[in-house]
Each structure stands twice: as structure tokens, then as C-alpha cells.
Design an enzyme around this catalytic site. Structure first.
Site, PDB file in Angstrom:
ATOM      1  N   SER A 142       0.861  -1.188   0.000  1.00 33.92           N
ATOM      2  CA  SER A 142       0.000   0.000   0.000  1.00 33.92           C
ATOM      3  C   SER A 142       0.893   1.233   0.000  1.00 33.92           C
ATOM      4  CB  SER A 142      -0.840  -0.013   1.290  1.00 33.92           C
ATOM      5  OG  SER A 142      -1.486   1.216   1.486  1.00 33.92           O
ATOM      6  N   TYR A 155      -1.786  -0.811  10.471  1.00 33.34           N
ATOM      7  CA  TYR A 155      -1.839  -1.051   9.024  1.00 33.34           C
ATOM      8  C   TYR A 155      -0.515  -0.633   8.374  1.00 33.34           C
ATOM      9  CZ  TYR A 155      -3.878  -1.083   4.287  1.00 33.34           C
ATOM     10  OH  TYR A 155      -4.143  -1.341   2.961  1.00 33.34           O
TER      11      TYR A 155
HETATM   12  P1  NDP Z   1     -11.548  -5.977   0.183  1.00 29.97           P
HETATM   13  O1  NDP Z   1     -11.991  -5.878   1.599  1.00 29.97           O
HETATM   14  O2  NDP Z   1     -12.490  -5.635  -0.903  1.00 29.97           O
HETATM   15  O3  NDP Z   1     -10.989  -7.449  -0.094  1.00 29.97           O
HETATM   16  C1  NDP Z   1     -10.122  -8.080   0.813  1.00 29.97           C
HETATM   17  C2  NDP Z   1     -10.091  -9.557   0.502  1.00 29.97           C
HETATM   18  O4  NDP Z   1      -9.207 -10.205   1.451  1.00 29.97           O
HETATM   19  C3  NDP Z   1     -11.454 -10.211   0.652  1.00 29.97           C
HETATM   20  O5  NDP Z   1     -11.621 -11.222  -0.310  1.00 29.97           O
HETATM   21  C4  NDP Z   1     -11.389 -10.799   2.045  1.00 29.97           C
HETATM   22  O6  NDP Z   1     -12.303 -11.855   2.154  1.00 29.97           O
HETATM   23  C5  NDP Z   1      -9.935 -11.267   2.082  1.00 29.97           C
HETATM   24  N1  NDP Z   1      -9.468 -11.484   3.444  1.00 29.97           N
HETATM   25  C6  NDP Z   1      -9.474 -10.599   4.472  1.00 29.97           C
HETATM   26  N2  NDP Z   1      -9.023 -11.196   5.587  1.00 29.97           N
HETATM   27  C7  NDP Z   1      -8.720 -12.475   5.256  1.00 29.97           C
HETATM   28  C8  NDP Z   1      -8.233 -13.594   5.975  1.00 29.97           C
HETATM   29  N3  NDP Z   1      -7.960 -13.532   7.286  1.00 29.97           N
HETATM   30  N4  NDP Z   1      -8.051 -14.770   5.322  1.00 29.97           N
HETATM   31  C9  NDP Z   1      -8.336 -14.853   3.999  1.00 29.97           C
HETATM   32  N5  NDP Z   1      -8.812 -13.843   3.260  1.00 29.97           N
HETATM   33  C10 NDP Z   1      -9.002 -12.668   3.891  1.00 29.97           C
HETATM   34  O7  NDP Z   1     -10.214  -5.088   0.094  1.00 29.97           O
HETATM   35  P2  NDP Z   1      -9.274  -4.664  -1.139  1.00 29.97           P
HETATM   36  O8  NDP Z   1      -9.580  -5.445  -2.336  1.00 29.97           O
HETATM   37  O9  NDP Z   1      -9.252  -3.195  -1.171  1.00 29.97           O
HETATM   38  O10 NDP Z   1      -7.851  -5.110  -0.528  1.00 29.97           O
HETATM   39  C11 NDP Z   1      -6.982  -6.034  -1.134  1.00 29.97           C
HETATM   40  C12 NDP Z   1      -5.558  -5.696  -0.714  1.00 29.97           C
HETATM   41  O11 NDP Z   1      -5.206  -4.417  -1.233  1.00 29.97           O
HETATM   42  C13 NDP Z   1      -5.327  -5.616   0.796  1.00 29.97           C
HETATM   43  O12 NDP Z   1      -4.095  -6.206   1.134  1.00 29.97           O
HETATM   44  C14 NDP Z   1      -5.282  -4.126   1.064  1.00 29.97           C
HETATM   45  O13 NDP Z   1      -4.525  -3.807   2.216  1.00 29.97           O
HETATM   46  C15 NDP Z   1      -4.610  -3.642  -0.213  1.00 29.97           C
HETATM   47  N6  NDP Z   1      -4.801  -2.233  -0.513  1.00 29.97           N
HETATM   48  C16 NDP Z   1      -6.057  -1.705  -0.647  1.00 29.97           C
HETATM   49  C17 NDP Z   1      -6.220  -0.361  -0.902  1.00 29.97           C
HETATM   50  C18 NDP Z   1      -7.563   0.265  -1.029  1.00 29.97           C
HETATM   51  O14 NDP Z   1      -7.625   1.518  -1.022  1.00 29.97           O
HETATM   52  N7  NDP Z   1      -8.645  -0.492  -1.182  1.00 29.97           N
HETATM   53  C19 NDP Z   1      -5.065   0.536  -1.057  1.00 29.97           C
HETATM   54  C20 NDP Z   1      -3.788  -0.120  -0.923  1.00 29.97           C
HETATM   55  C21 NDP Z   1      -3.685  -1.447  -0.661  1.00 29.97           C
HETATM   56  P3  NDP Z   1     -12.982 -12.307   3.564  1.00 29.97           P
HETATM   57  O15 NDP Z   1     -13.237 -11.079   4.362  1.00 29.97           O
HETATM   58  O16 NDP Z   1     -14.187 -13.014   3.108  1.00 29.97           O
HETATM   59  O17 NDP Z   1     -11.986 -13.224   4.194  1.00 29.97           O
END
Ligand code: NDP
Length: 238
Positions: A142, A155
């Protein structure tokens, strides 16, 4: 014929947001996919979308903060696709809180998912890649892995950790023809950052991150792009 015909891709957090966009982009270019997260309904829907593109689309419900579940998940991915060529360490969580107000549980949750979970997935995928002397690992960090943001200490700590881990891993894995890339996005329009209330027009689309991931894994084997920072122009001067 697609660029990734015959390739096998494992995407963590593939049920929604950035992970879903990455999985669908690879499927559209011929790769077989295996996705994981904790929410079966989302995984099922995305796997149907993947299969509609004419490739294999498997899933497994797994909490990546539990190494035992990750070992089983990677085992299932290897059984389903025969191998893992590309691992996208994308799953992550976000909690906004000042450090002084943060509970031990909140701190542990963020580090266990965003940093430890990334290591567990890498740990169990690596032996196959090393044996075949082939692989790409993409770690989603990020902008919070490059600079600090108020109320995001856990974070930020997890995402700085992802950058540090990725850089060391990239150097260690060069002899094995395994490339490691880290992507540092600014705000992306997904469920994760709803609490942020980014102003309209300041975020990136998940599909724009997917474009970058595919680009990184299309480069010739003799070059590598280690790190990418990507953000909406004007949104976050850096
Ligand atoms: P979302 O919340 O839309 O998606 C996150 C995904 O990760 C979901 O599928 C969720 O599914 C899964 N997840 C979360 N916790 C777990 C766990 N313990 N085990 C397995 N799966 C897990 O977020 P984003 O798509 O935005 O985020 C994706 C990545 O991008 C993250 O690492 C985030 O930090 C990073 N990011 C996002 C930004 C943003 O502005 N959106 C900016 C910079 C980086 P479930 O909850 O069902 O497990």
C-alpha cells in the site's frame, strides 16, 4: 489463445475487490485460477465468473492468519491446478484507530492477516516453485507501506513489513528464477476503505491494479520490476 495459457495462479482475497479483479484478469488471458478467502458465497460467485472464461476456477475457504489452514489451502490449490506458477498475496484487512486506542486484539489481527498470512502463503507455495525453478510472487502492500498515515499505525506497520519482506525475498529467490514484486497502491475503490470516505474521483479502480499485476508477470524472465507505486494523479502528492 491467451498470454497465460497453461499457467496456474493462486489469488488470496480473491472473493471481492482487488483480488477478484486480478483473478478475472488472469482468467481472461487463459490462466487457471484458485482463489481463497473466508467468505464462501463470494468465492463461489467469482469462481463461476472465472469458469465462464473457459479456464479452471477453484476455491477454498481459508483464514490466511492460520498456518494450518494455509497449508491445506495450498495443498488443494496444487491438487486442483497441478502447480502454482503465480502467487498473488492480496488478502488484507484495515482498521482505523490511533495507537493509544488500539486493542491488543486489533493489532494482532492486522499483523496476523496482512503480514504473517502473506508469509504463510509464500512459505507453503515456495517449495513447488523452487523445485520447478519458476514463479512470480506479487505482494500487495500500500502507499501505507511507503509513508505513514494518522490513525493507521498497525496497518502502516504491516504494509512497511510487506515491502521489507518482498525486497529481501526478491533477492533471495533470484537464483531460482522466481520473481517477487511489491505493489503499493493509493486509495482503491473497494469495501476495505469505506471508512475512509475518499473524495469522489480520488481512487483507483481494482481493474487498474489488475492491469499492473498482469504487466509485471508478462515481462521477460531476465528482467524484473521489483516495486510499483500507483495512485490517482493529484489524489495524494508524494
Ligand atoms: P476488500 O476488503 O475488498 O478485499 C479483501 C479480501 O481479502 C477479501 O476477499 C477478504 O475476504 C480477504 N481477506 C481478508 N481477511 C482475510 C483472511 N484472514 N483470510 C483470507 N482472506 C481474507 O479489500 P481490497 O480489495 O481493497 O484489498 C486487497 C488488498 O489491497 C489488501 O491487502 C489491502 O490492504 C490492499 N490495498 C487496498 C487499498 C484500497 O484503497 N482499497 C489501497 C492499498 C492497498 P474475507 O473477508 O471473506 O476473508
Amino acid at each position: 489463445m491467451g498470454f497465460f495459457d497453461g499457467m496456474s495462479v493462486l489469488v488470496t482475497g480473491g472473493g471481492r475487490g482487488i483480488g477478484r479483479a486480478i483473478a478475472l484478469a488472469y482468467a481472461s488471458e487463459g490462466a487457471d485460477l484458485f482463489i481463497t478467502s473466508r467468505t464462501e458465497k463470494e468465492l463461489k460467485e467469482v469462481s463461476e465468473e472465472i469458469k465462464s472464461r473457459g479456464v479452471k476456477g477453484g476455491y477454498y475457504v481459508c483464514d490466511i492468519s492460520d498456518p494450518k489452514q494455509v497449508e491445506k489451502m495450498v495443498d488443494e490449490a496444487n491438487k486442483f491446478m497441478g502447480k502454482v506458477d503465480i502467487l498473488v498475496n492480496n488478502a488484507g484487512i484495515f482498521i482505523m484507530s490511533e495507537a493509544k486506542d488500539m486493542s491488543i486484539n486489533e493489532w494482532q489481527m492486522i499483523i496476523n492477516v496482512n503480514l504473517n498470512g502473506m508469509f504463510y502463503c509464500t512459505h507453503f507455495v515456495l517449495p513447488g516453485m523452487i523445485e520447478r525453478r519458476f514463479g512470480n510472487i506479487i505482494n500487495i502492500s500500500s502507499m501505507a507501506g511507503k509513508k505513514f498515515y494518522l490513525k493507521q499505525s498497525a496497518y502502516v506497520a504491516s504494509k512497511f513489513g510487506v515491502v521489507g519482506f518482498s525486497k529481501t525475498l526478491a533477492a533471495e529467490l533470484r537464483p531460482y528464477n522466481i520473481k517477487v514484486h511489491v505493489i503499493c497502491p493509493g486509495g482503491v475503490d473497494t469495501q476495505l476503505v469505506k471508512q475512509h470516505n475518499f473524495p469522489p474521483g480520488s481512487t483507483i479502480k481494482p481493474e487498474e491494479i489488475a492491469d499492473v499485476v498482469l504487466f509485471l508477470t508478462k515481462q521477460r524472465r531476465e528482467i524484473t520490476i521489483d516495486e510499483v507505486m500507483i495512485r490517482r494523479i493529484g489524489a495524494d502528492p508524494f
